[in-house]
Enzyme design. Structure first.
Site, PDB file in Angstrom:
ATOM      1  N   TYR A 251      13.156  35.150  28.744  1.00  0.00           N
ATOM      2  CA  TYR A 251      14.428  35.758  29.131  1.00  0.00           C
ATOM      3  C   TYR A 251      15.024  35.102  30.364  1.00  0.00           C
ATOM      4  CZ  TYR A 251      13.295  39.238  25.659  1.00  0.00           C
ATOM      5  OH  TYR A 251      12.991  39.853  24.471  1.00  0.00           O
TER       6      TYR A 251
ATOM      7  N   ARG B  32      10.828  48.282  19.909  1.00  0.00           N
ATOM      8  CA  ARG B  32      10.895  47.584  18.627  1.00  0.00           C
ATOM      9  C   ARG B  32      11.314  48.620  17.592  1.00  0.00           C
ATOM     10  NH1 ARG B  32       6.006  46.037  21.128  1.00  0.00           N
ATOM     11  NH2 ARG B  32       5.871  43.804  21.592  1.00  0.00           N
TER      12      ARG B  32
ATOM     13  N   HIS C 146       4.856  43.349  26.383  1.00  0.00           N
ATOM     14  CA  HIS C 146       4.353  42.000  26.150  1.00  0.00           C
ATOM     15  C   HIS C 146       2.973  41.854  26.783  1.00  0.00           C
ATOM     16  CE1 HIS C 146       8.674  40.216  25.671  1.00  0.00           C
ATOM     17  NE2 HIS C 146       8.206  40.720  24.546  1.00  0.00           N
TER      18      HIS C 146
END
Length: 305
Positions: free
Chosen positions: A286, A160, A277
């Site tokens: 995904y 991130r 996650h």
């Protein structure tokens, strides 16, 4: 520790909210941004109840309907409304568990239905095009190398943007693995490509400032902490200059990392660990992206389509 200001609310009410915030922080490991959002959501509901003369600790279905109508009148988006209801549900479940209140039907907290958004990826060739274009940009060479190094961490390691910019110099990628502190104050280890380590080294070699070992790895133009907005703006400029897709953002590079690994045959559990996650269901989005791509490809090339 996230603290609550008294503002116009009673000490008694604040004393009820504070243990919940502390629980989310210390036991659940929620980050500062999440804690602040949860806190704002509950205080907003408290303010509404005060204005409408409702008992804050004993909401019913009608109160929640009125609150939802209030949020609608304020033109809040569906995701924001859904998060506020989720925050309230979490808060009142804690009060029940903590025996602050004896009974409450939590089914009254019903969020609006949201359109399911799939992560949008970027073609690997376009990512490569963007990374190489940074070398020829007419800026300070070290700034180009800095932005390239950040983008390499997003696409090459799935970080991130907040994780990349929170790295200290002593944590700079140098070997085969990088340890990252992610959401919920949880660490994860990510394997590194040599190009990432080389990219960060190239930036550090040209950086005009003395980067301290305990200081931030990535510095701004004047030597301060690099703002995420600078990287976001840089990606926006690349998007316009190179004709990249409209969804090209720093976070889309992280999505590209996941979808390209999945397309290459990576295990879903492995991708979950690499992305940090907490739930596999988040990572499973995904697979939906891949199925969509496969369906489009099938329709485009199958002779019977």
């Amino acid at each position: 520790m996230v603290t609550l200001k008294k503002n116009n609310f009673t000490d008694y009410t604040i004393s009820i909210i504070e243990p919940w915030i502390k629980y989310l922080e210390t036991i659940r490991g929620f980050g500062t941004h999440t804690l602040n959002a949860y806190k704002r959501d509950v205080l907003d509901f408290l303010k509404f109840c005060n204005n409408e003369k409702h008992n804050f600790l004993a909401p019913n279905k009608q109160v929640i309907r009125e609150y939802l109508f209030n949020l609608s009148e304020r033109k809040l988006s569906r995701p924001t409304v859904a998060r506020r209801i989720s925050s309230l549900k979490n808060f009142f479940r804690f009060l029940l568990k903590d025996k602050t209140i004896s009974t409450l039907d939590v089914s009254i907290f019903k969020s609006p239905k949201l359109k399911r958004n799939f992560p949008k990826s970027i073609d690997s060739n376009l990512v490569t095009k963007a990374l190489f274009s940074l070398i020829d940009e007419k800026n300070h060479a070290w700034i180009n190398l800095r932005d390239r190094a950040v983008m390499l961490l997003l696409y090459g390691a799935g970080l991130r943007i907040s994780e990349a910019l929170s790295l200290k110099k002593k944590e700079a990628p140098r070997g085969d693995w990088l340890r990252v502190l992610g959401k919920g104050n949880k660490y994860r280890d990510i394997p590194l490509l040599p190009i990432i380590c080389d990219g960060v080294k190239d930036y550090l070699d040209l950086c005009p400032f003395n980067v301290q070992e305990d200081g931030p790895l990535f510095l701004g133009k004047r030597g301060g902490v690099l703002s995420p907005r600078i990287i976001q703006r840089r990606v926006e400029n690349l998007r316009y200059e190179l004709g990249l897709p409209s969804h090209t953002t720093p976070h889309a590079l992280r999505h590209a990392f996941a979808t390209h690994l999945l397309s290459g045959g990576a295990d879903l559990r492995a991708i979950q660990q690499l992305l940090g996650h907490s739930s596999l269901s988040t990572t499973q989005r995904y697979t939906d992206v891949n199925e969509t791509e496969l369906l489009s490809l099938h329709k485009a090339i199958h002779p019977r389509s």
